[in-house]
Structure formats: C-alpha cells, structure tokens
Design an enzyme around this catalytic site. Structure first.
Site, PDB file in Angstrom:
ATOM      1  N   ASN A 121      35.537 -52.372 -16.391  1.00 15.71           N
ATOM      2  CA  ASN A 121      35.163 -51.991 -15.027  1.00 15.71           C
ATOM      3  C   ASN A 121      36.279 -52.251 -14.015  1.00 15.71           C
ATOM      4  O   ASN A 121      36.324 -51.635 -12.961  1.00 15.71           O
ATOM      5  CB  ASN A 121      33.887 -52.722 -14.606  1.00 15.71           C
ATOM      6  CG  ASN A 121      33.917 -54.200 -14.930  1.00 15.71           C
ATOM      7  OD1 ASN A 121      34.132 -54.586 -16.081  1.00 15.71           O
ATOM      8  ND2 ASN A 121      33.721 -55.045 -13.936  1.00 15.71           N
ATOM      9  N   GLN A 138      30.418 -48.366 -18.048  1.00 13.56           N
ATOM     10  CA  GLN A 138      31.456 -47.668 -17.279  1.00 13.56           C
ATOM     11  C   GLN A 138      31.908 -46.365 -17.936  1.00 13.56           C
ATOM     12  O   GLN A 138      32.644 -45.601 -17.330  1.00 13.56           O
ATOM     13  CB  GLN A 138      32.673 -48.586 -17.068  1.00 13.56           C
ATOM     14  CG  GLN A 138      32.402 -49.751 -16.140  1.00 13.56           C
ATOM     15  CD  GLN A 138      32.196 -49.337 -14.671  1.00 13.56           C
ATOM     16  OE1 GLN A 138      32.520 -48.221 -14.263  1.00 13.56           O
ATOM     17  NE2 GLN A 138      31.642 -50.244 -13.880  1.00 13.56           N
ATOM     18  N   THR A 196       5.369 -53.161 -16.985  1.00 14.61           N
ATOM     19  CA  THR A 196       5.020 -51.793 -16.583  1.00 14.61           C
ATOM     20  C   THR A 196       6.288 -51.011 -16.264  1.00 14.61           C
ATOM     21  O   THR A 196       7.151 -51.486 -15.525  1.00 14.61           O
ATOM     22  CB  THR A 196       4.085 -51.825 -15.350  1.00 14.61           C
ATOM     23  OG1 THR A 196       2.948 -52.597 -15.720  1.00 14.61           O
ATOM     24  CG2 THR A 196       3.655 -50.436 -14.930  1.00 14.61           C
ATOM     25  N   CYS A 224      33.987 -63.430  -6.051  1.00 15.60           N
ATOM     26  CA  CYS A 224      33.890 -64.519  -5.080  1.00 15.60           C
ATOM     27  C   CYS A 224      32.982 -65.608  -5.631  1.00 15.60           C
ATOM     28  O   CYS A 224      31.824 -65.365  -5.907  1.00 15.60           O
ATOM     29  CB  CYS A 224      33.334 -64.005  -3.765  1.00 15.60           C
ATOM     30  SG  CYS A 224      34.657 -63.721  -2.599  1.00 15.60           S
TER      31      CYS A 224
HETATM   32  N1  PMP Z   1      28.551 -53.974 -17.592  1.00 12.08           N
HETATM   33  C1  PMP Z   1      29.551 -53.384 -16.924  1.00 12.08           C
HETATM   34  C2  PMP Z   1      30.805 -53.008 -17.648  1.00 12.08           C
HETATM   35  C3  PMP Z   1      29.415 -53.122 -15.560  1.00 12.08           C
HETATM   36  O1  PMP Z   1      30.420 -52.536 -14.895  1.00 12.08           O
HETATM   37  C4  PMP Z   1      28.209 -53.477 -14.898  1.00 12.08           C
HETATM   38  C5  PMP Z   1      28.000 -53.206 -13.419  1.00 12.08           C
HETATM   39  N2  PMP Z   1      29.051 -53.618 -12.594  1.00 12.08           N
HETATM   40  C6  PMP Z   1      27.202 -54.102 -15.648  1.00 12.08           C
HETATM   41  C7  PMP Z   1      27.410 -54.315 -16.985  1.00 12.08           C
HETATM   42  C8  PMP Z   1      25.914 -54.526 -15.017  1.00 12.08           C
HETATM   43  O2  PMP Z   1      25.083 -53.427 -14.815  1.00 12.08           O
HETATM   44  P1  PMP Z   1      23.715 -53.531 -13.998  1.00 12.08           P
HETATM   45  O3  PMP Z   1      24.087 -53.533 -12.574  1.00 12.08           O
HETATM   46  O4  PMP Z   1      22.957 -52.300 -14.373  1.00 12.08           O
HETATM   47  O5  PMP Z   1      22.994 -54.738 -14.464  1.00 12.08           O
END
Ligand code: PMP
Length: 382
Positions: free
Chosen positions: A149, A177, A234, A321
C-alpha cells in the site's frame, strides 16, 4: 481538491450509491428471516454473491463477506492456523504487510505462536531466497500481500504459492491494493485464501470479503449462523450490494492501469526534473500503476504535506502516527532505508479521478514552494 490518496480510500462510485440506496430504504429486512421481505433480502444477498464470484473468478460458496480486509486477514490467519495439524504451528508474514496485519503477527507471537517475517530486499521486492529457506515443514500458513500500500511494489504471489504448497503449507494473500487495479482471478491465482476491501475500488467502507478455497477447513472467528457458519452477524446487505456493484463496474482494468502509469511517470519525471533532490522508491521494480512513493531530499514530510494542503492537494505520508509523534514507515525500515530519509516519505496515489491537468497543476505549483526550503536545508547543513 486534487485527491491523490487513492491507496487510502476511494470515493464511492455514483452507481454504487445508486445500488445501495434502495437496499437501505426498502430491503432492510433480515436475510435470515423466513417472511417475504426476509426472503427478498436473501435473494439480493445471493445475487450480490454471484456477481462477486463471477467478477473475481471463484465459486459463490467461496465468498465470505466480512467487515473489510482487516477482518478477512484475521479470519484467514487465525482460522487457517486453528484448523492446521499440530505439527504445523508456524506462521510467516511478509515484513511489509499492512500495519494492522503486523499487529496480528505480534499478537500471535505474544500468544506463543512461532511467527517469522519474510524479508524484502533494498528495492522493496520480496527476498525469495530467504522465503524459500523459511518455508519449512512446520509452517501452517504464509500470509503475504499482493501489492504494498505504500510503495506499490508487487509481491511474487505465484512463486511463493509454489514454495508454500511444495512444503505443504497454505498461502493467504491480502489483495486489498491489487483488486480493482490489476487483473485478478481467484481460480488459478495460487492462493488458498484472498482478502479484499470494497472501499479501495469505489465501493463502500466497512465491507470486504475473504475468498476461501472450496472445502478448505477454516475455524470461524466470529461465531454465528450467517455465511454458512463461517462468519456470524446479520449481513451488511447494503454494503455487500455496494461491493458487488463496485466490482461489476470494474470491467477490464488494464486500460486504466496504463493511463495511471503514464500520469504517474509524468509526475515523477516532472518532479525529478524540477527538484533533482527527489528520490523515488521502487521506481525500478514491478509496482502498482498509480502509486508514487518519494522524498524531496530530507525535507520533513509534515512541511511537504502542509504545502500540498495549501495547494488543495490531498496526499499522504508514509509514516504512521503513533501517540502524536511520527514514526518512520515500517515498510521503508524493512527496506533498510535510513530513518532520516524515511521520515521524509510522501505518497501520491492516483486513481480514476486523476487527470493530466491535475498532474500539471501540481508540477507547476509544488516545486517553486519546495525549492527554497530544500536550499535552506542544504545551507543549514554544517
Ligand atoms: N491491507 C492493505 C494492504 C490495506 O491497504 C488496507 C487498507 N489500508 C487494509 C488491509 C485494511 O483494509 P480495511 O480498511 O478494509 O480493513
């Protein structure tokens, strides 16, 4: 606003919102109810599941809806580990996994599970030789992201799948990603389980899925009758319908990827031309088309983000952060980047809404703001 933070999240597509609204207002019955409205909700749920399966190349029964990728990642790792034979207790995580996923790695280790991290090389790609030596007969599961990411670097899923399977281990891939940005098909991908999240491809937040290979035992982590007993609670029907609508909109993602790669390259070459102190990470390795991860000399990322904010540009830092202070990105640390450089990391992530005009605006406006700061910094050095 020039939004260059698509790896953080994407705006929901108008078609996605249009698909969700009637569910929120009219299809609010519980999909587990026996009455007519409940059965109507149940039909909408199975239609959405069929769409997800069709777009992602899996069987409907292989789709487990979750609250997002974080939960899907937890279900895969904890669930597959709990179902593995006692001789296989070790779990391997990529060292540059999403920060939330690495918290799970630490929690497992604290609970006494043997956990190892798969190192990356200085260029941000996975160290396959190290992976080969770590994947042994005591490994239950390897958990690896498809694309990072922060850097956008793509991980060698096919090669790791071959290593894992040859050793009798399973492979879980966090494809959060990748899906929506590059072609993906579960059948033939090589992974036993794959996580995804709707808000990364113009779907709603708070909904995602784990694709789990048919017949693979996985111990549920949230108990309940829904999702065939594999994930209780649910169903978030509006979210699930939104997820399916977002996937149905994707079509062939390759032309968009090619367009974004051109824009990203224009951004990077423009910035390096105007500010030779610019350093771009993972420029030479296979990476996501729209991701650019860079630093301007050793200019503080806070200063850069402030200037960008003043220009109406939303970008992001590579630093998480923690308790008010900036921590260097664990991804850059794993790549061996010095802390002082890592603290300058800025991430631009382009997406569907990004236009050449936006990139030109940024290229015209940002360098004149940063140049004097870079010179001050050079002059200030002893
Ligand atoms: N894995 C990766 C590689 C991500 O980039 C992200 C979101 N930044 C997540 C997991 C987490 O995803 P979510 O917000 O759906 O929990």
């Amino acid at each position: 606003m020039i939004y260059l933070d698509h790896n953080a999240t994407t705006p929901p597509a108008p078609e996605v919102i249009a698909a969700m609204l009637p569910v929120l207002s009219g299809l609010w019955a519980n999909a587990s109810s026996q009455h007519g409205p409940g059965q109507q909700a149940k039909r909408a749920l199975s239609t959405a599941r069929a769409t997800v399966a069709e777009v992602l190349g899996c069987k409907p029964v292989e789709v487990i809806f979750t609250s997002g990728a974080t939960e899907a990642n937890h279900l895969a790792v904890r669930g597959l580990l709990a179902a593995s034979v006692p001789a296989r207790r070790r779990v391997l995580f990529g060292s540059v996994e999403h920060a939330g996923h690495l918290r799970l790695a630490r929690a497992l280790r604290d609970a006494g599970v043997p956990v190892d991290l798969l190192p990356v090389q200085r260029d941000g790609t996975l160290d396959l030789a190290a992976a080969a030596s770590l994947i042994g007969p005591d490994v239950a599961l390897v958990s690896l992201m498809a694309a990072n990411n922060e850097t956008g670097a793509l991980m060698p899923v096919t090669e790791v799948a071959a290593l894992a399977h040859a050793a009798g281990a399973l492979l879980h891939v966090d494809a959060t990603q990748l899906i929506g940005k590059l072609p993906f098909e579960f059948a033939g991908y090589g992974a036993d389980a794959v996580s995804l999240s709707a808000h990364k491809f113009h779907g709603p937040k708070g909904v995602g899925a784990l694709l789990l290979r048919l017949g693979l035992p996985c111990v549920p982590q949230i108990l309940g009758s829904q999702e065939r007993g594999r994930r209780g609670g649910t169903e978030n029907l509006a979210g699930i319908v939104g997820l399916a609508a977002a996937l149905a909109l994707l079509g062939d993602v390759r032309p968009q990827a090619a367009r974004l790669a051109r824009l990203r390259d224009a951004l990077e070459s423009g910035l390096t031309r105007a500010l030779p102190e610019t350093h771009i990470w993972c420029r030479q390795v296979p990476r996501l088309a729209g991701t650019s991860y860079l630093r301007f000399g050793q200019l503080s990322v806070d200063v850069v983000l402030q200037r960008l904010d003043g220009l109406g540009v939303a970008a992001s830092s590579g630093a998480a952060c923690a308790s008010g202070g900036s921590q260097p990105s664990h991804v850059l640390m794993a790549m061996g980047v010095p802390v002082e450089e890592a603290l300058s990391a800025v991430r631009f992530s382009l997406g569907t809404s990004t236009t050449p005009a936006q990139i030109n605006t940024l290229l015209d406006a940002l360098p004149p703001l940063l140049e004097p700061l870079l010179h001050e910094q050079v002059l200030a050095a002893p």
